[in-house]
Design a protein around this motif. Structure first.
Motif, PDB file in Angstrom:
ATOM      1  N   LYS A  58       3.914   0.557  -9.220  1.00  0.00           N
ATOM      2  CA  LYS A  58       4.056  -0.739  -8.390  1.00  0.00           C
ATOM      3  C   LYS A  58       5.417  -0.740  -7.988  1.00  0.00           C
ATOM      4  N   LYS A  59       5.558  -1.243  -6.653  1.00  0.00           N
ATOM      5  CA  LYS A  59       6.933  -1.282  -6.179  1.00  0.00           C
ATOM      6  C   LYS A  59       7.655  -2.424  -6.451  1.00  0.00           C
ATOM      7  N   LEU A  60       8.975  -2.208  -7.170  1.00  0.00           N
ATOM      8  CA  LEU A  60       9.712  -3.216  -7.528  1.00  0.00           C
ATOM      9  C   LEU A  60      10.820  -3.868  -6.772  1.00  0.00           C
ATOM     10  N   GLY A  61      11.302  -2.881  -5.810  1.00  0.00           N
ATOM     11  CA  GLY A  61      12.245  -3.285  -4.954  1.00  0.00           C
ATOM     12  C   GLY A  61      12.329  -2.021  -4.071  1.00  0.00           C
ATOM     13  N   GLU A  62      13.568  -2.226  -3.239  1.00  0.00           N
ATOM     14  CA  GLU A  62      13.631  -1.172  -2.147  1.00  0.00           C
ATOM     15  C   GLU A  62      14.256   0.142  -3.055  1.00  0.00           C
ATOM     16  N   ASN A  63      13.397   1.409  -2.632  1.00  0.00           N
ATOM     17  CA  ASN A  63      13.329   2.696  -3.405  1.00  0.00           C
ATOM     18  C   ASN A  63      13.248   2.470  -4.940  1.00  0.00           C
ATOM     19  N   LEU A  64      12.451   1.379  -5.440  1.00  0.00           N
ATOM     20  CA  LEU A  64      12.274   1.101  -6.761  1.00  0.00           C
ATOM     21  C   LEU A  64      10.864   1.043  -7.240  1.00  0.00           C
ATOM     22  N   TYR A  65      10.391   1.873  -8.003  1.00  0.00           N
ATOM     23  CA  TYR A  65       9.041   1.667  -8.459  1.00  0.00           C
ATOM     24  C   TYR A  65       8.759   1.810 -10.011  1.00  0.00           C
ATOM     25  N   GLY A  66       7.934   1.088 -10.714  1.00  0.00           N
ATOM     26  CA  GLY A  66       7.569   0.972 -12.083  1.00  0.00           C
ATOM     27  C   GLY A  66       6.141   1.191 -12.749  1.00  0.00           C
ATOM     28  N   GLN A  67       5.936   1.817 -13.707  1.00  0.00           N
ATOM     29  CA  GLN A  67       4.670   1.853 -14.311  1.00  0.00           C
ATOM     30  C   GLN A  67       4.947   1.707 -15.828  1.00  0.00           C
ATOM     31  N   GLU A  68       3.830   0.961 -16.311  1.00  0.00           N
ATOM     32  CA  GLU A  68       3.639   0.765 -17.868  1.00  0.00           C
ATOM     33  C   GLU A  68       2.344   1.487 -18.091  1.00  0.00           C
ATOM     34  N   VAL A  69       2.450   2.714 -18.588  1.00  0.00           N
ATOM     35  CA  VAL A  69       1.441   3.640 -18.925  1.00  0.00           C
ATOM     36  C   VAL A  69       0.521   2.839 -20.037  1.00  0.00           C
ATOM     37  N   SER A  70      -0.789   2.887 -19.538  1.00  0.00           N
ATOM     38  CA  SER A  70      -1.794   2.359 -20.407  1.00  0.00           C
ATOM     39  C   SER A  70      -2.380   3.529 -21.102  1.00  0.00           C
ATOM     40  N   VAL A  71      -2.551   3.580 -22.580  1.00  0.00           N
ATOM     41  CA  VAL A  71      -3.022   4.626 -23.340  1.00  0.00           C
ATOM     42  C   VAL A  71      -4.375   4.870 -23.147  1.00  0.00           C
ATOM     43  N   VAL A  72      -5.156   3.742 -22.856  1.00  0.00           N
ATOM     44  CA  VAL A  72      -6.450   3.794 -22.777  1.00  0.00           C
ATOM     45  C   VAL A  72      -7.005   4.551 -21.695  1.00  0.00           C
ATOM     46  N   GLN A  73      -6.098   4.149 -20.233  1.00  0.00           N
ATOM     47  CA  GLN A  73      -6.589   4.840 -19.020  1.00  0.00           C
ATOM     48  C   GLN A  73      -6.044   6.332 -19.080  1.00  0.00           C
ATOM     49  N   SER A  74      -4.842   6.448 -19.672  1.00  0.00           N
ATOM     50  CA  SER A  74      -4.384   7.884 -19.583  1.00  0.00           C
ATOM     51  C   SER A  74      -5.151   8.867 -20.337  1.00  0.00           C
ATOM     52  N   ILE A  75      -5.817   8.290 -21.634  1.00  0.00           N
ATOM     53  CA  ILE A  75      -6.502   9.255 -22.191  1.00  0.00           C
ATOM     54  C   ILE A  75      -7.866   9.620 -21.548  1.00  0.00           C
ATOM     55  N   ASN A  76      -8.324   8.643 -20.863  1.00  0.00           N
ATOM     56  CA  ASN A  76      -9.684   8.830 -20.176  1.00  0.00           C
ATOM     57  C   ASN A  76      -9.541   9.665 -19.113  1.00  0.00           C
ATOM     58  N   GLU A  77      -8.394   9.669 -18.361  1.00  0.00           N
ATOM     59  CA  GLU A  77      -8.127  10.610 -17.309  1.00  0.00           C
ATOM     60  C   GLU A  77      -7.794  12.098 -17.695  1.00  0.00           C
ATOM     61  N   HIS A  78      -6.828  12.233 -18.689  1.00  0.00           N
ATOM     62  CA  HIS A  78      -6.488  13.603 -19.229  1.00  0.00           C
ATOM     63  C   HIS A  78      -7.011  14.264 -20.117  1.00  0.00           C
ATOM     64  N   TRP A  79      -8.076  13.381 -20.978  1.00  0.00           N
ATOM     65  CA  TRP A  79      -8.849  14.037 -22.238  1.00  0.00           C
ATOM     66  C   TRP A  79     -10.218  13.828 -21.949  1.00  0.00           C
ATOM     67  N   GLY A  80     -10.768  13.404 -20.808  1.00  0.00           N
ATOM     68  CA  GLY A  80     -12.096  13.000 -20.610  1.00  0.00           C
ATOM     69  C   GLY A  80     -13.210  13.841 -21.371  1.00  0.00           C
ATOM     70  N   GLU A  81     -13.187  14.998 -21.143  1.00  0.00           N
ATOM     71  CA  GLU A  81     -14.145  16.007 -21.807  1.00  0.00           C
ATOM     72  C   GLU A  81     -14.305  15.959 -22.954  1.00  0.00           C
ATOM     73  N   LEU A  82     -12.940  16.236 -23.905  1.00  0.00           N
ATOM     74  CA  LEU A  82     -12.884  16.461 -25.078  1.00  0.00           C
ATOM     75  C   LEU A  82     -13.275  15.012 -25.759  1.00  0.00           C
ATOM     76  N   LYS A  83     -12.787  13.980 -25.250  1.00  0.00           N
ATOM     77  CA  LYS A  83     -13.051  12.750 -25.897  1.00  0.00           C
ATOM     78  C   LYS A  83     -14.632  12.176 -25.912  1.00  0.00           C
ATOM     79  N   ASP A  84     -15.272  12.595 -24.682  1.00  0.00           N
ATOM     80  CA  ASP A  84     -16.495  12.500 -24.571  1.00  0.00           C
ATOM     81  C   ASP A  84     -17.319  13.260 -25.415  1.00  0.00           C
ATOM     82  N   TYR A  85     -16.892  14.574 -25.773  1.00  0.00           N
ATOM     83  CA  TYR A  85     -17.778  15.264 -26.861  1.00  0.00           C
ATOM     84  C   TYR A  85     -17.517  14.606 -28.247  1.00  0.00           C
TER      85      TYR A  85
END
Length: 387
Positions: A58-85
């Motif tokens: 998300k844009k927070l200001g001029e030249n500035l962006y932020g992200q609060e990493v969601s554990v659930v979403q990040s695991i599903n994105e990066h570990w999808g095949e392994l977690k599904d198994y």
């Protein structure tokens, strides 16, 4: 051009998030496109800016962006095949869907997922600076040690598991009612391993990454900061600064006089202890620095005339050298107690333990058959002699 990475960690409650947010805000105000990532499970980055941020950038200001990493979403994105198994495996054994989903999230998934986001942003080259508001000290150390811990399992168990699965899959499939991992699962694990190995190289590169410890001028914070500094050096991570936050000013009056004296004693000891790295001192503010403008002001108070983008210390915590027929592994660990250090060698793997933390050193192939014959701890360095 690849971005600079600044990672902030410290004991819970020392003001780590405010310092990280202020650093990012100041860098953005100075014209550097900056992304602040929170990997603290108890996200408070949005609180610092007075707005909701969430998992998506998300844009927070001029030249500035932020992200609060969601554990659930990040695991599903990066570990999808392994977690599904794993989920299908546990479901086949009678677990309910909720329990199967929970257990399928193996220890280390969270750490790996967060690091993979950092790797992606590093190679995208979209930002000049990436500021990480990491979890408190213990969790941050788990985050940073995970790539190397995974290396051991991948080297020792992964080839065996993959080979066994290939042989057993066609034989057992007609006779067992549990799903067997296919090649896609192993390919997913292999890719993740290579990416995590890569991110460790990025994070240990002192031309790119700087880890900064945030602390308060009290004995508990000081002790934890010394331990964190020692463990980070053991893993080869570059620490270039310590930020002493929440220092009482003279305006706090007579009631706090004794506390100010105690704080000053601890500050003096900190400056004497952390002689190699830059030490920044920040007064306790009268009000919370909430919002972009106040965070920029805080950033100016922290760094003064210094540029937070700068590398304040570039020393190498781990070195190999040769003396005659012997090799010496030299590790900087200024606050380790000699009686708490254990080391042993097995099959070219030198393991060093300090209290609750240990690191396995994969010795260079040319000296992998050497064994430690002596170790001396002096002047803040552990010198291990191999012959």
């Amino acid at each position: 051009m690849k971005p600079r990475i600044l990672l902030y960690t410290g004991k819970g409650g020392v003001g780590k998030t405010s310092i990280a947010a202020a650093t990012g805000s100041l860098l953005a105000a100075e014209g550097k496109k900056t992304l602040i990532i929170s990997t603290d499970p108890a996200h408070s980055l949005g609180d610092a800016f007075g707005m909701e941020i969430g998992h998506n950038i998300k844009k927070l200001g001029e030249n500035l962006y932020g992200q609060e990493v969601s554990v659930v979403q990040s695991i599903n994105e990066h570990w999808g095949e392994l977690k599904d198994y794993l989920r299908s495996l546990f479901l086949s054994q009678g677990l309910d869907p909720v329990s199967a989903d929970e257990i399928a999230t193996l220890p280390g998934f969270e750490e790996a997922s967060e690091l993979l986001y950092l790797r992606n942003y590093y190679y995208d080259e979209e930002y000049d600076t990436i500021v990480m508001d990491s979890a408190p000290t213990g969790a941050a150390l788990q985050l940073l040690s995970f790539p190397e811990v995974m290396t051991w399992y991948m080297d020792k168990l992964f080839p065996l598991g993959r080979k066994t699965a290939r042989v057993a899959r066609p034989i057992l499939k007609p006779f067992v009612d549990i799903p067997l991992p296919d090649d896609e699962v192993f390919e997913n694990i292999d890719l993740l391993y290579k990416q995590l190995t890569d991110i460790r190289k990025i994070l240990t590169n002192n031309e790119v990454t700087s880890i900064r410890l945030v602390t308060n001028p009290d004995n508990m914070s000081f002790s934890e900061t010394k331990r964190a500094y020692t463990y980070l050096l053991l893993y080869g991570y570059p620490v270039d600064a310590v930020v002493i936050n929440k220092i009482l000013s003279d305006e706090t009056g007579g009631f706090f006089e004794k506390m100010r004296v105690n704080q000053q004693d601890i500050i003096d000891e900190m400056e004497h202890s952390f002689v190699d790295v830059k030490v920044f001192k920040v007064k306790l503010l009268q009000e919370e620095p909430i919002g972009h403008e106040k965070l920029v002001e805080l950033g100016k108070l922290i760094y003064g005339d210094e540029d937070p983008y700068k590398i304040f210390y570039k020393g190498t915590p781990i070195k190999y050298s040769k003396s005659g027929e012997k090799y010496i592994l030299k590790i900087k660990m200024p606050f380790a107690a000699k009686e708490n250090i254990n080391l042993f060698n097995h099959g070219g793997e030198l393991t060093i333990e300090i209290e609750n933390w240990k690191r396995v050193f994969y010795l260079p192939e040319s000296i992998s058959d050497r064994r430690p014959v002596s170790a001396e701890y002096s002047n803040g360095y552990l010198n291990v002699v191999l012959e």
